[in-house]
Design a protein around this motif. Sequence first.
Motif, mmCIF file in Angstrom:
data_model
loop_
_atom_site.group_PDB
_atom_site.id
_atom_site.type_symbol
_atom_site.label_atom_id
_atom_site.label_comp_id
_atom_site.label_asym_id
_atom_site.label_seq_id
_atom_site.Cartn_x
_atom_site.Cartn_y
_atom_site.Cartn_z
ATOM 1 N N SER A 168 1.131 -4.723 -16.507
ATOM 2 C CA SER A 168 0.776 -3.747 -17.540
ATOM 3 C C SER A 168 -0.725 -3.802 -17.772
ATOM 4 C CB SER A 168 1.523 -4.034 -18.850
ATOM 5 O OG SER A 168 1.171 -5.303 -19.368
ATOM 6 N N LEU A 169 -1.248 -2.708 -18.268
ATOM 7 C CA LEU A 169 -2.658 -2.606 -18.610
ATOM 8 C C LEU A 169 -2.763 -1.800 -19.888
ATOM 9 C CD1 LEU A 169 -5.639 -3.117 -17.834
ATOM 10 C CD2 LEU A 169 -5.583 -0.945 -16.585
ATOM 11 N N ASP A 170 -3.262 -2.440 -20.951
ATOM 12 C CA ASP A 170 -3.347 -1.785 -22.263
ATOM 13 C C ASP A 170 -1.997 -1.227 -22.685
ATOM 14 O OD1 ASP A 170 -6.086 -2.328 -22.274
ATOM 15 O OD2 ASP A 170 -6.532 -0.456 -21.219
ATOM 16 N N LYS A 171 -0.950 -2.037 -22.484
ATOM 17 C CA LYS A 171 0.425 -1.730 -22.876
ATOM 18 C C LYS A 171 1.035 -0.583 -22.085
ATOM 19 C CE LYS A 171 0.112 -3.648 -27.538
ATOM 20 N NZ LYS A 171 0.364 -3.434 -28.973
ATOM 21 N N VAL A 172 0.404 -0.226 -20.968
ATOM 22 C CA VAL A 172 0.957 0.779 -20.065
ATOM 23 C C VAL A 172 1.511 0.052 -18.853
ATOM 24 C CG1 VAL A 172 0.445 2.759 -18.583
ATOM 25 C CG2 VAL A 172 -0.625 2.576 -20.831
ATOM 26 N N ARG A 173 2.761 0.324 -18.517
ATOM 27 C CA ARG A 173 3.411 -0.371 -17.408
ATOM 28 C C ARG A 173 2.925 0.196 -16.082
ATOM 29 N NH1 ARG A 173 9.779 -0.090 -16.177
ATOM 30 N NH2 ARG A 173 9.980 -1.827 -14.741
ATOM 31 N N ILE A 174 2.561 -0.695 -15.151
ATOM 32 C CA ILE A 174 2.051 -0.316 -13.841
ATOM 33 C C ILE A 174 2.957 -0.895 -12.756
ATOM 34 C CG2 ILE A 174 0.087 -0.385 -12.253
ATOM 35 C CD1 ILE A 174 -0.616 1.078 -14.795
ATOM 36 N N LEU A 175 3.402 -0.045 -11.823
ATOM 37 C CA LEU A 175 4.249 -0.469 -10.711
ATOM 38 C C LEU A 175 3.603 -0.029 -9.396
ATOM 39 C CD1 LEU A 175 7.675 0.921 -12.032
ATOM 40 C CD2 LEU A 175 6.635 -1.272 -12.591
ATOM 41 N N PHE A 176 3.607 -0.917 -8.412
ATOM 42 C CA PHE A 176 3.152 -0.514 -7.083
ATOM 43 C C PHE A 176 3.842 -1.396 -6.052
ATOM 44 C CE2 PHE A 176 0.101 -3.545 -8.785
ATOM 45 C CZ PHE A 176 -0.225 -4.382 -7.734
ATOM 46 N N ALA A 177 3.633 -1.107 -4.789
ATOM 47 C CA ALA A 177 4.336 -1.824 -3.726
ATOM 48 C C ALA A 177 3.419 -2.029 -2.536
ATOM 49 C CB ALA A 177 5.586 -1.046 -3.314
ATOM 50 N N ALA A 178 3.826 -2.960 -1.666
ATOM 51 C CA ALA A 178 3.090 -3.227 -0.424
ATOM 52 C C ALA A 178 4.094 -3.488 0.683
ATOM 53 C CB ALA A 178 2.166 -4.430 -0.589
ATOM 54 N N ASP A 179 3.783 -2.999 1.880
ATOM 55 C CA ASP A 179 4.678 -3.190 3.016
ATOM 56 C C ASP A 179 4.484 -4.538 3.688
ATOM 57 O OD1 ASP A 179 5.958 -0.742 2.789
ATOM 58 O OD2 ASP A 179 4.398 0.293 3.930
ATOM 59 N N ALA A 180 3.335 -5.157 3.474
ATOM 60 C CA ALA A 180 3.072 -6.439 4.119
ATOM 61 C C ALA A 180 1.977 -7.177 3.359
ATOM 62 C CB ALA A 180 2.656 -6.224 5.574
ATOM 63 N N VAL A 181 1.959 -8.487 3.535
ATOM 64 C CA VAL A 181 0.926 -9.321 2.917
ATOM 65 C C VAL A 181 0.427 -10.292 3.980
ATOM 66 C CG1 VAL A 181 2.608 -10.996 2.073
ATOM 67 C CG2 VAL A 181 0.382 -10.835 0.963
ATOM 68 N N SER A 182 -0.861 -10.600 3.938
ATOM 69 C CA SER A 182 -1.433 -11.566 4.880
ATOM 70 C C SER A 182 -2.216 -12.601 4.093
ATOM 71 C CB SER A 182 -2.342 -10.867 5.893
ATOM 72 O OG SER A 182 -3.399 -10.176 5.230
ATOM 73 N N THR A 183 -2.564 -13.685 4.753
ATOM 74 C CA THR A 183 -3.324 -14.740 4.087
ATOM 75 C C THR A 183 -4.814 -14.390 4.081
ATOM 76 O OG1 THR A 183 -3.472 -15.966 6.161
ATOM 77 C CG2 THR A 183 -1.674 -16.535 4.663
ATOM 78 N N ALA A 184 -5.496 -14.927 3.103
ATOM 79 C CA ALA A 184 -6.939 -14.703 2.975
ATOM 80 C C ALA A 184 -7.517 -15.896 2.219
ATOM 81 C CB ALA A 184 -7.211 -13.403 2.226
ATOM 82 N N THR A 185 -8.813 -15.872 2.012
ATOM 83 C CA THR A 185 -9.444 -16.872 1.146
ATOM 84 C C THR A 185 -10.309 -16.139 0.129
ATOM 85 O OG1 THR A 185 -11.313 -17.108 2.678
ATOM 86 C CG2 THR A 185 -9.487 -18.683 2.900
ATOM 87 N N TYR A 186 -10.433 -16.738 -1.038
ATOM 88 C CA TYR A 186 -11.278 -16.147 -2.082
ATOM 89 C C TYR A 186 -11.892 -17.302 -2.870
ATOM 90 C CZ TYR A 186 -12.873 -13.266 -5.946
ATOM 91 O OH TYR A 186 -13.654 -12.624 -6.889
ATOM 92 N N GLY A 187 -13.198 -17.335 -2.885
ATOM 93 C CA GLY A 187 -13.886 -18.426 -3.573
ATOM 94 C C GLY A 187 -13.557 -19.781 -2.987
#
Length: 252
Positions: free
Chosen positions: A88-107
């Motif tokens: 949710s963002l500012d009490k608004v519900r947000i839905l989304f989807a992804a067909d695939a996920v891969s590994t990554a690095t961040y920081g």
Amino acid sequence: MYPHFQDTALENWHDFEVESRKEIVSLLRGIGAKKQLIRMLIQGENDVCVTSILDVDEASSTVILDTSVDPGQHKRILSSSRLSFETSLDKVRILFAADAVSTATYGGHPAYRIAIPASLIRLQRREYYRIATPVSNPVRVLLRLPDDLGGPTSFPLADISCGGIAILDNKMVLGEAVGREYHDCRLELPEIGMVSTDLQVRNSLDLTLLNNKTNRRLGCEFINISRGNLAAVQRYITRLERERNARIAGLS
């Protein structure tokens, strides 16, 4: 398009669909900036990971997400062909989807990478906001079934909103109930009290659990519910939200 979400058969998804890439990127960055927790549904409601958006890179069309700390769940996420996300963002519900996920690095730390979704769902109307009910000690609703179906029978809830409830028909006793109305149903809300309402079954979804058993979720709309009973439902939702926020604060 969004097969795992609780309101899978919500009518007219397109009425709430956002397809503007600029708006999608803005919403995702807003979710990340406010450090909103995201429920990643791997196999429906039965396998859920809590994650967050670390970065949105419009140039590479990717979203970087925090990883699961559970090794087994991490493997299931990477092998999944479809992931659903709910936040949710500012009490608004947000839905989304992804067909695939891969590994990554961040920081310097492990992360997940998904593509920026081509569209997402933004539900702004309060009545569509659903909150999951407790699993360990489920809330139950009593339906007055005819004698050939066993007479009055109680069913555990999966979630609740100001517009209705989702019930779990574990033993498949209701059959193809979409469109059917049940009158004088009794909903016992912990620390709130008894709520009486009529219910109409609006959608049905069969779920395959992790043990390969099948469960049926029925989305039911409140019919002819009184103001007093609706106020009781709202008080219960507020209580659940308060408890959930307290748990989240304890994890942070």
